[in-house]
Scaffold this motif. Structure first.
Motif, PDB file in Angstrom:
ATOM      1  N   GLU A 146       6.215  -5.322   4.893  1.00 34.71           N
ATOM      2  CA  GLU A 146       6.084  -4.780   3.548  1.00 34.71           C
ATOM      3  C   GLU A 146       6.395  -5.824   2.493  1.00 34.71           C
ATOM      4  O   GLU A 146       7.015  -6.841   2.762  1.00 34.71           O
ATOM      5  CB  GLU A 146       7.033  -3.595   3.364  1.00 34.71           C
ATOM      6  CG  GLU A 146       8.491  -3.992   3.406  1.00 34.71           C
ATOM      7  CD  GLU A 146       9.430  -2.858   3.061  1.00 34.71           C
ATOM      8  OE1 GLU A 146       8.999  -1.870   2.467  1.00 34.71           O
ATOM      9  OE2 GLU A 146      10.604  -2.985   3.368  1.00 34.71           O
ATOM     10  N   THR A 147       5.954  -5.552   1.314  1.00 39.31           N
ATOM     11  CA  THR A 147       6.302  -6.379   0.183  1.00 39.31           C
ATOM     12  C   THR A 147       7.571  -5.796  -0.436  1.00 39.31           C
ATOM     13  O   THR A 147       7.812  -4.594  -0.334  1.00 39.31           O
ATOM     14  CB  THR A 147       5.163  -6.428  -0.856  1.00 39.31           C
ATOM     15  OG1 THR A 147       5.606  -7.184  -1.968  1.00 39.31           O
ATOM     16  CG2 THR A 147       4.729  -5.065  -1.316  1.00 39.31           C
ATOM     17  N   ASP A 173       7.263  -3.185  -5.922  1.00 41.10           N
ATOM     18  CA  ASP A 173       6.473  -1.983  -6.145  1.00 41.10           C
ATOM     19  C   ASP A 173       5.124  -2.417  -6.712  1.00 41.10           C
ATOM     20  O   ASP A 173       4.930  -3.580  -7.075  1.00 41.10           O
ATOM     21  CB  ASP A 173       7.206  -1.031  -7.099  1.00 41.10           C
ATOM     22  CG  ASP A 173       7.496  -1.701  -8.427  1.00 41.10           C
ATOM     23  OD1 ASP A 173       6.549  -1.863  -9.230  1.00 41.10           O
ATOM     24  OD2 ASP A 173       8.658  -2.085  -8.667  1.00 41.10           O
ATOM     25  N   CYS A 174       4.194  -1.518  -6.790  1.00 45.89           N
ATOM     26  CA  CYS A 174       2.821  -1.857  -7.205  1.00 45.89           C
ATOM     27  C   CYS A 174       2.771  -2.516  -8.583  1.00 45.89           C
ATOM     28  O   CYS A 174       2.066  -3.511  -8.783  1.00 45.89           O
ATOM     29  CB  CYS A 174       1.951  -0.608  -7.210  1.00 45.89           C
ATOM     30  SG  CYS A 174       1.691   0.089  -5.580  1.00 45.89           S
ATOM     31  N   GLU A 175       3.514  -1.975  -9.533  1.00 45.97           N
ATOM     32  CA  GLU A 175       3.483  -2.523 -10.882  1.00 45.97           C
ATOM     33  C   GLU A 175       4.082  -3.927 -10.937  1.00 45.97           C
ATOM     34  O   GLU A 175       3.546  -4.817 -11.599  1.00 45.97           O
ATOM     35  CB  GLU A 175       4.234  -1.605 -11.863  1.00 45.97           C
ATOM     36  CG  GLU A 175       3.561  -0.280 -12.094  1.00 45.97           C
ATOM     37  CD  GLU A 175       3.894   0.761 -11.033  1.00 45.97           C
ATOM     38  OE1 GLU A 175       4.758   0.499 -10.149  1.00 45.97           O
ATOM     39  OE2 GLU A 175       3.279   1.837 -11.062  1.00 45.97           O
ATOM     40  N   SER A 176       5.164  -4.143 -10.225  1.00 43.05           N
ATOM     41  CA  SER A 176       5.792  -5.469 -10.210  1.00 43.05           C
ATOM     42  C   SER A 176       4.895  -6.481  -9.504  1.00 43.05           C
ATOM     43  O   SER A 176       4.782  -7.620  -9.945  1.00 43.05           O
ATOM     44  CB  SER A 176       7.158  -5.420  -9.512  1.00 43.05           C
ATOM     45  OG  SER A 176       8.033  -4.589 -10.231  1.00 43.05           O
ATOM     46  N   ALA A 177       4.256  -6.055  -8.414  1.00 39.90           N
ATOM     47  CA  ALA A 177       3.346  -6.951  -7.698  1.00 39.90           C
ATOM     48  C   ALA A 177       2.172  -7.340  -8.582  1.00 39.90           C
ATOM     49  O   ALA A 177       1.779  -8.511  -8.623  1.00 39.90           O
ATOM     50  CB  ALA A 177       2.855  -6.291  -6.411  1.00 39.90           C
ATOM     51  N   ALA A 178       1.615  -6.378  -9.311  1.00 39.15           N
ATOM     52  CA  ALA A 178       0.497  -6.678 -10.211  1.00 39.15           C
ATOM     53  C   ALA A 178       0.944  -7.608 -11.326  1.00 39.15           C
ATOM     54  O   ALA A 178       0.233  -8.557 -11.682  1.00 39.15           O
ATOM     55  CB  ALA A 178      -0.079  -5.384 -10.782  1.00 39.15           C
ATOM     56  N   CYS A 191       7.294 -11.639  -1.461  1.00 45.73           N
ATOM     57  CA  CYS A 191       6.112 -10.999  -0.920  1.00 45.73           C
ATOM     58  C   CYS A 191       5.254 -12.066  -0.253  1.00 45.73           C
ATOM     59  O   CYS A 191       5.468 -13.265  -0.469  1.00 45.73           O
ATOM     60  CB  CYS A 191       5.304 -10.304  -2.022  1.00 45.73           C
ATOM     61  SG  CYS A 191       4.722 -11.419  -3.320  1.00 45.73           S
ATOM     62  N   SER A 214      -0.470 -10.642  -0.385  1.00 46.62           N
ATOM     63  CA  SER A 214      -0.277  -9.372  -1.085  1.00 46.62           C
ATOM     64  C   SER A 214      -0.484  -9.498  -2.592  1.00 46.62           C
ATOM     65  O   SER A 214      -0.642  -8.489  -3.269  1.00 46.62           O
ATOM     66  CB  SER A 214       1.100  -8.782  -0.775  1.00 46.62           C
ATOM     67  OG  SER A 214       2.120  -9.522  -1.418  1.00 46.62           O
TER      68      SER A 214
END
Length: 122
Positions: free
Chosen positions: A30-31, A34-39, A88, A92
Motif C-alpha cells: 500500500e501507499t 490517501d488519494c488527495e495527498s498522493a495526487a 509511496c 503509485s
C-alpha cells in the motif's frame, strides 16, 4: 462529563516537523498516502520526473524539494529526506521504475542504503 486537559508537547528543536506524508508507515502493498495527498504529491513532483534527462537530473531535482529515491526489495520508492520515511512507490504517483529505466537507463544505487545516487565521476 469529564474535563480532560491535553498537553501539547512540541517536537525536539532538531527534529523535522511532521508533514502529511511523513508519519504513517506503509505496508508492502500500500501507499502511505490517501488519494488527495498522493495526487498533491504527484502534481508537486511531476515536473521533476518529466523534465529529468538522467537519473542525476532526477535525484538533484527531487533533493531540492526534500525527497529522494531508494529501493525496497524490487520497488522504487519516494523517500522524505527530512524523516527518512518511504512514502509511496514511484509507480503509485505515475512514474514506474520500468518507464523511468526505459527513459533514463540504469540508475546508480548505493549498496548499503539502496538509495539512488548521482553516478560518481570516474
Amino acid at each position: 462529563m469529564t474535563d480532560t486537559k491535553f498537553q501539547i508537547v512540541p517536537p525536539p528543536a532538531d527534529a523535522p516537523m511532521p508533514t502529511v506524508w511523513s508519519e504513517r508507515i506503509r505496508g508492502t502493498t500500500e501507499t502511505a498516502l490517501d488519494c488527495e495527498s498522493a495526487a498533491s504529491l504527484a502534481c508537486h513532483l511531476s515536473g521533476s520526473f518529466t523534465r529529468a534527462k538522467s537519473w542525476a537530473d532526477l535525484v538533484i531535482a527531487l533533493a531540492k524539494r526534500g525527497f529522494g529515491l531508494q529501493f525496497e526489495d524490487t520497488r522504487l520508492v519516494l523517500v522524505n529526506d527530512n524523516t527518512g520515511m518511504s512514502l509511496c512507490t514511484c509507480a503509485s504517483i505515475g512514474h514506474s521504475f520500468a518507464s523511468l529505466m526505459a527513459r533514463l537507463g540504469k540508475p546508480s544505487v548505493q549498496a548499503d542504503s539502496h538509495r539512488v545516487i548521482v553516478r560518481p565521476q570516474a
